[in-house]
Design an enzyme around this catalytic site. Sequence first.
Site, PDB file in Angstrom:
ATOM      1  N   ASP A  32      49.957  23.719  68.357  1.00 40.98           N
ATOM      2  CA  ASP A  32      49.618  23.315  68.021  1.00 40.98           C
ATOM      3  C   ASP A  32      49.813  21.738  66.935  1.00 40.98           C
ATOM      4  OD1 ASP A  32      46.770  22.378  65.794  1.00 40.98           O
ATOM      5  OD2 ASP A  32      46.059  24.637  66.723  1.00 40.98           O
ATOM      6  N   THR A  68      41.317  22.029  67.617  1.00 42.30           N
ATOM      7  CA  THR A  68      42.136  22.216  68.357  1.00 42.30           C
ATOM      8  C   THR A  68      41.126  22.901  69.746  1.00 42.30           C
ATOM      9  OG1 THR A  68      42.484  23.338  66.481  1.00 42.30           O
ATOM     10  CG2 THR A  68      43.083  24.854  68.324  1.00 42.30           C
ATOM     11  N   ASP A 188      51.233  22.675  62.997  1.00 44.65           N
ATOM     12  CA  ASP A 188      49.653  22.739  62.927  1.00 44.65           C
ATOM     13  C   ASP A 188      49.506  23.666  61.261  1.00 44.65           C
ATOM     14  OD1 ASP A 188      46.835  21.411  63.171  1.00 44.65           O
ATOM     15  OD2 ASP A 188      46.362  23.635  62.988  1.00 44.65           O
ATOM     16  N   HIS A 192      48.971  20.359  58.370  1.00 42.83           N
ATOM     17  CA  HIS A 192      48.417  20.397  57.226  1.00 42.83           C
ATOM     18  C   HIS A 192      48.554  20.614  56.070  1.00 42.83           C
ATOM     19  CE1 HIS A 192      44.390  20.240  60.014  1.00 42.83           C
ATOM     20  NE2 HIS A 192      45.232  21.597  60.595  1.00 42.83           N
ATOM     21  N   ASP A 235      47.288  19.838  71.360  1.00 45.44           N
ATOM     22  CA  ASP A 235      45.622  19.806  71.302  1.00 45.44           C
ATOM     23  C   ASP A 235      46.018  18.311  71.097  1.00 45.44           C
ATOM     24  OD1 ASP A 235      46.555  20.740  69.398  1.00 45.44           O
ATOM     25  OD2 ASP A 235      45.701  22.175  68.866  1.00 45.44           O
ATOM     26  N   HIS A 236      46.597  18.122  69.991  1.00 40.66           N
ATOM     27  CA  HIS A 236      46.588  16.831  69.172  1.00 40.66           C
ATOM     28  C   HIS A 236      47.803  16.007  68.142  1.00 40.66           C
ATOM     29  CE1 HIS A 236      45.115  19.461  65.377  1.00 40.66           C
ATOM     30  NE2 HIS A 236      44.703  20.626  66.348  1.00 40.66           N
ATOM     31  N   HIS A 343      42.842  16.265  61.167  1.00 42.37           N
ATOM     32  CA  HIS A 343      43.081  15.877  62.230  1.00 42.37           C
ATOM     33  C   HIS A 343      41.968  15.682  63.425  1.00 42.37           C
ATOM     34  CE1 HIS A 343      42.763  19.443  63.960  1.00 42.37           C
ATOM     35  NE2 HIS A 343      44.158  19.365  63.165  1.00 42.37           N
TER      36      HIS A 343
HETATM   37  P1  AMP Z   1      42.468  22.920  63.800  1.00 38.39           P
HETATM   38  O1  AMP Z   1      42.401  22.979  62.312  1.00 38.39           O
HETATM   39  O2  AMP Z   1      41.143  22.311  64.430  1.00 38.39           O
HETATM   40  O3  AMP Z   1      43.786  22.935  64.234  1.00 38.39           O
HETATM   41  O4  AMP Z   1      42.216  24.601  63.923  1.00 38.39           O
HETATM   42  C1  AMP Z   1      43.638  25.662  64.023  1.00 38.39           C
HETATM   43  C2  AMP Z   1      43.465  26.820  63.790  1.00 38.39           C
HETATM   44  O5  AMP Z   1      42.877  27.228  64.713  1.00 38.39           O
HETATM   45  C3  AMP Z   1      44.987  27.984  63.574  1.00 38.39           C
HETATM   46  O6  AMP Z   1      45.338  27.101  62.456  1.00 38.39           O
HETATM   47  C4  AMP Z   1      44.812  28.656  64.003  1.00 38.39           C
HETATM   48  O7  AMP Z   1      44.123  29.444  62.604  1.00 38.39           O
HETATM   49  C5  AMP Z   1      42.939  28.599  64.545  1.00 38.39           C
HETATM   50  N1  AMP Z   1      43.148  29.342  66.352  1.00 38.39           N
HETATM   51  C6  AMP Z   1      44.296  28.294  66.387  1.00 38.39           C
HETATM   52  N2  AMP Z   1      43.524  30.143  68.341  1.00 38.39           N
HETATM   53  C7  AMP Z   1      42.403  29.975  68.034  1.00 38.39           C
HETATM   54  C8  AMP Z   1      42.425  31.582  69.094  1.00 38.39           C
HETATM   55  N3  AMP Z   1      42.920  31.588  70.401  1.00 38.39           N
HETATM   56  N4  AMP Z   1      41.249  31.844  68.183  1.00 38.39           N
HETATM   57  C9  AMP Z   1      40.862  31.964  66.810  1.00 38.39           C
HETATM   58  N5  AMP Z   1      40.982  30.616  65.445  1.00 38.39           N
HETATM   59  C10 AMP Z   1      42.527  31.000  66.505  1.00 38.39           C
HETATM   60 ZN    ZN Z   2      44.936  22.089  66.698  1.00 30.81          ZN
HETATM   61 ZN    ZN Z   3      44.676  21.618  62.671  1.00 33.26          ZN
END
Ligand code: AMP
Ligand code: ZN
Ligand code: ZN
Length: 411
Positions: A32, A68, A188, A192, A235-236, A343
């Site tokens: 991530d 994500t 990730d 952050h 993912d990004h 992101h």
């Molecule tokens: P983002 O801020 O978009 O990068 O989201 C990242 C967060 O998504 C991670 O820190 C996890 O807590 C959460 N995450 C990742 N995979 C999963 C999953 N399969 N189910 C629920 N939460 C998830």
């Molecule tokens: Zn992500």
């Molecule tokens: Zn993130």
Amino acid sequence: MRSLLVLLWAVLLLAAPIGAQQAPRVLLIGLDGFRADYLERPAALHLRALAARGVRADRMIPAFPSKTFPNHYSIVTGLAPEHHGIVANAMRDPALGLFRLSDRTAVQTSGWWGGEPIWVTAERQGRRAATYFWPGSEAAIGGVRPSWWYPYDGTRPNADRERQVLEWLALPPDSAPAFIALYFSDTDDAGHRYGPDAPQVDSAIARVDAAVGRLVAGIARLGLTDVVNVIVVADHGMAAVAPERTIVLDDYLDLTTVEIIDLNPVAMITPVDGDVDRVMRALHGRHPALSVYRRGETPSAFRFRTHPRITPIVAVADDRWSLVTRGPRTREAAVQAVGGGAHGYDPRLPSMAALFVAAGPGIAVGRTVPAFQNIHVYPLMAELLRLRPAPTDGALDSVRTILRTRGASSP
Ligand code: AMP
Ligand code: ZN
Ligand code: ZN
């Protein structure tokens, strides 16, 4: 004559490298927020070694929004978010209600998940699949779940995940999963919290890089180097944010008149009274670092127009800018709370570029390929697994240079 043939067959079988008769498999590792250029940072040594005996992309271009859930799900379905329906990490559907990634019931509800993830394609065509965390893997999609899967638990140590994946790989060839997905969040989390340039990100890179190194070594120990294609993706990327690059939405809009389902740096806005023109007038052209679109008029490169879960108004901050609301805080406190990395921005930005590295029996050796979109990973994996792909937005032709040319691969 017959016994001679049998003898010849036995000799060929013995002479063949271990595993050469086995159907090819894919191990997909999701890191991530592993920005494409992190591969050059000193800590990424096992990933660079993997790239040296395989392929690396200049970068992989995420889908919009560069978040994500939309992107992990584009990678495994080959569909843009407007076609697979996971249009954000948080969204609303008229029939299903609210979706948030922390809501176990929502993520396990199949109605949210459109398209056909690669694990469903595999299971439907008589191969088995296993996932150690991947968005979508907890729902029965088209009535199918991976043969093995886990409910998401971010506190599960990476070592447990690695051990389980190696146990799956060690199963007898006729029962082992042909497709395995594995997810790590370290880069990730650190990005952050501390921003992409921080030493804590180097430590996170070192942790996931070491995990990849141990998995590759484990595959070799099992004699499966010529069977398993290892594909490492992100993912990004991640962009540095700071208080001086912050847009406070309350400055332009009475927030009691809208629902903002996802905020930063892409605000998904629905006017409570349905008056889209009113909200457009309040926001459009009001801040130089904020682009505001009606659904249906977002840039065509975003491919983000058609799905009903896309809100009537989509506001996107420029690279490295943050969108905040005051909430119960003072304006000053809301702005000062901004820091670290974010992101979600325009996927074409270099800051959003994602990692792609792969190596294995079906992958070219020592090649760097130009940037490509993550929707092409599904057809690539289907080809490597010799599966008939579902129809997607991706195309194998866009990533054919990743494959070993015929004759160069194992027999
Ligand atoms: P983002 O801020 O978009 O990068 O989201 C990242 C967060 O998504 C991670 O820190 C996890 O807590 C959460 N995450 C990742 N995979 C999963 C999953 N399969 N189910 C629920 N939460 C998830
Ligand atoms: Zn992500
Ligand atoms: Zn993130």
